[in-house]
Scaffold this motif. Structure first.
Motif, PDB file in Angstrom:
ATOM      1  N   ALA A  81      14.475  24.999  20.870  1.00  0.00           N
ATOM      2  CA  ALA A  81      15.022  25.785  19.765  1.00  0.00           C
ATOM      3  C   ALA A  81      14.311  25.407  18.472  1.00  0.00           C
ATOM      4  N   GLU A  82      14.183  26.382  17.588  1.00  0.00           N
ATOM      5  CA  GLU A  82      13.575  26.107  16.285  1.00  0.00           C
ATOM      6  C   GLU A  82      14.457  25.122  15.511  1.00  0.00           C
ATOM      7  N   LEU A  83      13.804  24.263  14.729  1.00  0.00           N
ATOM      8  CA  LEU A  83      14.522  23.220  14.002  1.00  0.00           C
ATOM      9  C   LEU A  83      13.829  22.988  12.666  1.00  0.00           C
ATOM     10  N   ASP A  84      14.603  22.925  11.608  1.00  0.00           N
ATOM     11  CA  ASP A  84      14.074  22.603  10.283  1.00  0.00           C
ATOM     12  C   ASP A  84      13.918  21.090  10.206  1.00  0.00           C
ATOM     13  N   ILE A  85      12.676  20.613  10.266  1.00  0.00           N
ATOM     14  CA  ILE A  85      12.414  19.185  10.448  1.00  0.00           C
ATOM     15  C   ILE A  85      12.095  18.512   9.105  1.00  0.00           C
ATOM     16  N   ASP A  86      12.773  17.410   8.852  1.00  0.00           N
ATOM     17  CA  ASP A  86      12.483  16.557   7.703  1.00  0.00           C
ATOM     18  C   ASP A  86      11.521  15.463   8.184  1.00  0.00           C
ATOM     19  N   PRO A  87      10.285  15.432   7.704  1.00  0.00           N
ATOM     20  CA  PRO A  87       9.316  14.448   8.208  1.00  0.00           C
ATOM     21  C   PRO A  87       9.780  13.011   8.074  1.00  0.00           C
TER      22      PRO A  87
END
Length: 461
Positions: A407-413
């Protein structure tokens, strides 16, 4: 398994001689109209009994309306051991389908790694297929005799032109059933291509190479192929077409969900120009009556109450990517993870809306396994995510062959994320994730099939 230099040289020379001989004296010759050749291309069928009758009927209908000489190409993996009806009937519907296809047009079959999913021996498959009128090709060597299981190359005569065909298998021995592994010797695909393909079109006007080696090998192979080549891929269950000057590369899909039609026209410069059409197959399409009866008879005879039991309910019809995303969410939730990655060939075909029987569930999730997790930094997760969901890839460069759905995920590096995967993906993380050092830990008391079955059951509650 790698060939020794001596065996490789001898068999490559023999394969090249066979191609040259069939080019000089055509094995098959036909009168011709435009386009010169229509190739109906199938791959990775895996005993798709819910669509096999419709598939055969669609191939017949497409062949009847095609121009030029029609041929049918099956690029490996006809059978599926996880289909209990195929296993218990000894693939009777599949063998009938091969016979029916051979009545429609000449069938050229490249041996894959699943031809012994049910039959016990590659030589048995070759004999059974040839008895039904199929032209079998392979570069697999019978380790017991030192001889090729079938011709590595054949030639098709079309008017005054020649089309050379050649078959290449995957050399990943672990994709073959353990009892079969000692009986076969398989050349490294790219090395085989480099040794053989230079002479493939020496006396031919075009070449069709059937590779069941997968995208990674095919990409390396493309540079070794002569111009005028159509490379047909398989093994990775993909559906795409790639074209560049002098070359075309196509994967026709899997599990009976469709096929690709290549219309090839010889050109004045030597070689053939190709155009492509994808044909989708639905379960409610008109079936071939004989195959439909064979499948119905086999199911009546071999499906048990356990096989027919309802696992749960699919809220809507889901194609394979959509169905896998349903599974990734179930795994993510069960493992209390932030995201789940599941390898694409763990799955077969999608889900139809409504009640899902155990038999159809097993066609959706082919292989069970444990669930494992690891915590990783967001920056690394983003890199892994870049190679996920390759069913949406628009270029060959973006394809690695094996890949994961997620699933798409808004990733915080800068954040840390818990990632869940199935055991096969963890074991083969280099191919699926592009990593080699992630230390996954098994989540106790949960298994892939049960987690997804529970999610389907919750829909019916």
């Amino acid at each position: 398994m790698a060939l020794s230099a001596t065996v490789s040289r001898r068999l490559v020379l023999r394969a090249g001689a066979a191609i040259a001989a069939t080019a000089a004296v055509p094995r098959l010759a036909f009168a011709q109209n435009e386009p010169d050749v229509t190739a109906i291309i199938l791959s990775d069928l895996h005993s798709p009994y819910r669509r096999l009758p419709q598939l055969v009927a669609a191939v017949r209908n497409r062949a009847a309306g095609a121009g030029g000489k029609v041929i049918i190409i099956v690029n490996g993996d006809m059978f599926e051991r996880g289909n209990v009806v195929a296993l218990r009937s000894r693939v009777a519907p599949d063998l009938l389908a091969l016979e029916k296809l051979a009545r429609i047009a000449p069938v050229f079959f490249n041996i894959g790694n699943h031809e012994t999913a049910v039959l016990e021996d590659m030589a048995i498959f070759t004999r059974e297929a040839e008895a039904r009128g199929v032209h079998v090709m392979s570069n697999i060597i019978d380790a017991r005799t030192g001889e090729l299981l079938a011709p590595a190359g054949l030639s098709l005569g079309v008017r005054d032109r020649r089309v050379a065909l050649s078959g290449i298998a995957t050399d990943n021995i672990f994709t073959y059933r353990p009892p079969i592994r000692p009986t076969v010797t398989i050349p490294q695909p790219v090395a085989w291509a480099e040794s053989l393909m230079g002479g493939l079109t020496r006396e031919a006007d075009a070449a069709i190479v059937l590779s069941h080696a997968g995208v990674a090998a095919d990409k390396a192979m493309l540079g070794t192929l002569p111009e005028r080549t159509l490379l047909i891929g398989g093994h990775d269950h993909l559906d795409f077409t790639h074209q560049e000057p002098g070359l075309a590369y196509v994967h026709p899909g899997s599990w009976g969900n469709g096929f690709t039609v290549a219309s090839m026209t010889f050109n004045a410069e030597g070689g053939a120009d190709a155009t492509f059409e994808s044909v989708a197959i639905a379960r409610d399409d008109d079936p071939d009556a004989d195959i439909g009866n064979a499948v119905a008879t086999a199911m009546d005879e071999h499906l048990t109450e356990v096989d027919r039991a309802i696992v749960g309910t699919a809220p809507q019809t889901l194609d394979l990517p959509g169905a896998i995303l349903f599974a990734t969410e179930a795994v993510r939730a069960a493992a209390d993870a932030d995201v789940a990655f599941l390898g694409h060939t763990t799955f077969g075909t999608g889900l139809e809306a409504g009640e899902v029987s155990r038999y159809d569930f097993d066609a959706f999730i082919r292989f069970d396994g444990d669930i494992r997790t690891v915590d990783i930094a967001g920056e690394r997760l983003a890199t892994i995510m870049e190679r996920a969901n390759q069913h949406r890839a628009t270029s060959l460069d973006a394809r690695t062959g094996d890949f994961v759905h997620a699933a798409e995920l808004d990733i915080d590096p800068a954040a840390t994320y818990t990632v869940a995967v199935n055991g096969w993906t963890a074991i083969n993380q280099s191919a699926y994730l592009g990593t080699e050092d992630l230390e996954f830990v098994e989540v106790p008391d949960i298994r892939l099939k049960q987690v997804v079955a529970d999610a389907l059951a919750a829909n019916g509650g």
